[in-house]
Design a protein around this motif. Sequence first.
Motif, short mmCIF file in Angstrom:
data_model
loop_
_atom_site.label_atom_id
_atom_site.label_comp_id
_atom_site.label_asym_id
_atom_site.label_seq_id
_atom_site.Cartn_x
_atom_site.Cartn_y
_atom_site.Cartn_z
N ARG A 39 0.84 -1.21 0.00
CA ARG A 39 0.00 0.00 0.00
C ARG A 39 0.88 1.26 0.00
O ARG A 39 0.59 2.23 -0.73
N ILE A 40 1.95 1.27 0.81
CA ILE A 40 2.85 2.41 0.85
C ILE A 40 3.54 2.60 -0.50
O ILE A 40 3.67 3.73 -1.00
N ALA A 41 3.98 1.52 -1.11
CA ALA A 41 4.64 1.61 -2.42
C ALA A 41 3.68 2.14 -3.49
O ALA A 41 4.08 2.87 -4.39
N THR A 42 2.41 1.76 -3.39
CA THR A 42 1.42 2.26 -4.34
C THR A 42 1.21 3.76 -4.17
O THR A 42 1.13 4.51 -5.16
N LEU A 43 1.13 4.21 -2.93
CA LEU A 43 0.94 5.64 -2.69
C LEU A 43 2.16 6.46 -3.10
O LEU A 43 2.02 7.62 -3.52
N ARG A 44 3.33 5.88 -3.02
CA ARG A 44 4.55 6.59 -3.40
C ARG A 44 4.91 6.40 -4.87
O ARG A 44 5.96 6.87 -5.31
N HIS A 45 4.08 5.69 -5.61
CA HIS A 45 4.31 5.42 -7.04
C HIS A 45 5.63 4.69 -7.26
O HIS A 45 6.33 4.93 -8.26
N ASP A 46 5.95 3.81 -6.34
CA ASP A 46 7.14 2.96 -6.46
C ASP A 46 6.74 1.69 -7.20
O ASP A 46 6.33 0.69 -6.60
N GLU A 47 6.85 1.72 -8.52
CA GLU A 47 6.35 0.61 -9.33
C GLU A 47 7.21 -0.64 -9.19
O GLU A 47 6.69 -1.76 -9.20
N LEU A 48 8.52 -0.48 -9.06
CA LEU A 48 9.38 -1.64 -8.84
C LEU A 48 9.07 -2.30 -7.50
O LEU A 48 9.03 -3.54 -7.40
N GLY A 49 8.84 -1.50 -6.47
CA GLY A 49 8.45 -2.07 -5.19
C GLY A 49 7.10 -2.75 -5.24
O GLY A 49 6.89 -3.79 -4.60
N GLN A 50 6.17 -2.19 -6.01
CA GLN A 50 4.86 -2.84 -6.17
C GLN A 50 5.00 -4.20 -6.83
O GLN A 50 4.36 -5.18 -6.42
N GLU A 51 5.83 -4.28 -7.87
CA GLU A 51 6.05 -5.57 -8.54
C GLU A 51 6.62 -6.60 -7.57
O GLU A 51 6.13 -7.74 -7.49
N THR A 52 7.64 -6.19 -6.86
CA THR A 52 8.31 -7.13 -5.93
C THR A 52 7.37 -7.57 -4.82
O THR A 52 7.28 -8.77 -4.49
#
Length: 530
Positions: free
Chosen positions: A235-248
């Motif tokens: 959820r935090i990665a989605t809010l920060r637009h961290d797409e690599l973190g979202q994938e992982t």
Amino acid sequence: MNSSLNALFIYTPTDLNSSFIGGFIRSAPVSSKSGSCFRQSKILTRMTQDVEMKEQPAPSNSVTASSPSTLHHLKEIASLIETGAYDREARRILRAIRLTMALRRKLKASVLSSFLSFTLAPGSEALTRLSSYLPKEDEHEMEVDTATSVAQPLAKHSLPELEIYCYLLVLIFLIDQKKYDEAKACSSASIARLKNLNRRTLDVLAARLYFYYSLCYELTGNLAEIRSNLLALHRIATLRHDELGQETLLNLLLRNYLHYNLYDQAEKLRSKAPRFEAHSNQQFCRYLFYLGKIRTIQLEYTDAKECLLQAARKAPVAALGFRVQCNKWAIIVRLLLGEIPERTVFMQKGMEKALRPYFELTNAVRIGDLELFRSVAEKFSSTFSSDRTNNLIVRLRHNVIRTGLRNISISYSRISLADVAKKLRLDSVADAESIVAKAIRDGAIDATLDHSNECMLSKETGDIYSTTEPQMAFNSRIAFCLNMHNEAVRALRFPPNSHKEKESAEKRRERQQQEQELAKHIAEEDDDEF
């Protein structure tokens, strides 16, 4: 003149410490002419200078020939991360991680302790915490490493990227040393620190920390404990637009659910997760593999086959274990679809031994021998249990019976149900009758059932080219080729304004060099990250 020249020949080579040169000089002929003496003395001077030039750097060969130490390499990697952080180039940090993986086997506690003292500020909380995780080495090694670390100036204000990199380095060392309890504590502390940082240059390091964070708990059998934390991190990665973190994190959550056979929850998460273009080929391969497993359990074998084969094709050559798992599941799915995999699938380099149980299983399904199928399933039951394919192999029993029944219908125009039960090694005639009736209803065989005489009447086989099956086969092949062409076109990269400006020779050479470096980095990433 002759005596003085002889004296010169005898005593000059003693300072050169060369018996070969001395013997050569002593054996040189002596001439009475002054010009000959001048030439000989000139030759002697040149030879002595050559010997001195060759022997002068000899004492320093032991220093220059030795390769740089692991600590020196780590300092260079830290400098690369610092440059990438200031320039906001994630590619430099990614390259630093690849270089770290190359040094993974050379890491020692003394080297890490010296590197932490060099990188982190003295007396900082991170230095104190990370030093507590490292085991104490003997005094000799500590003295040597301390001496090398004092020669470099200590960092007064370390960057967050360097701090997170130190967490990652210590975590990798603890996992390699099989100190999983300390690794769990270190990973939890690193995740807690990472939650307070919001920098795009940390995305690459954060993705690696997420992976090892999940790996620590998986190795200790406590994977369910971090599920809620992984959801919060996603959820935090989605809010920060961290797409690599979202994938992982999405792949880690899918792995977490599938580890406990929670396929419904995994499918709900996957269907509701945000979709975007893949940034990492490795994460995309893992996503396809997990999606293929979900589709297999949900009886969607066609989609599962496509996902598993695509994951096996996209995986790097170095990721042998991953490709083996993809091929195992793909073989089972193809058998469930009624297909027989080619022999070349089982003869791939490095996979012969791992795929041997599935080769024998495929042979039993191809023949349609139920007894052979049972013996193979019992013989390799431990292998199938470790691969978590036992439930799928139970489903294959019906396919074995159907294959045998298809062979019987082709061979016999009329056969009694008792003979069918005997050939298929079924328990009773009633079981044979129900199986034949179901196969006729599903269209597996073209026959009729005579209940009064208890026999099966097979119809004459027609020409397959008069049906639409060849058209469907060609359609699937054409669709596959078009899909591959579209993916290749999407992967193309064009320089900006290439149609407006004509580049010079120097710019062309620079562009070609950058393209070669980029291709090399992509290849190294594919080989290292798996």
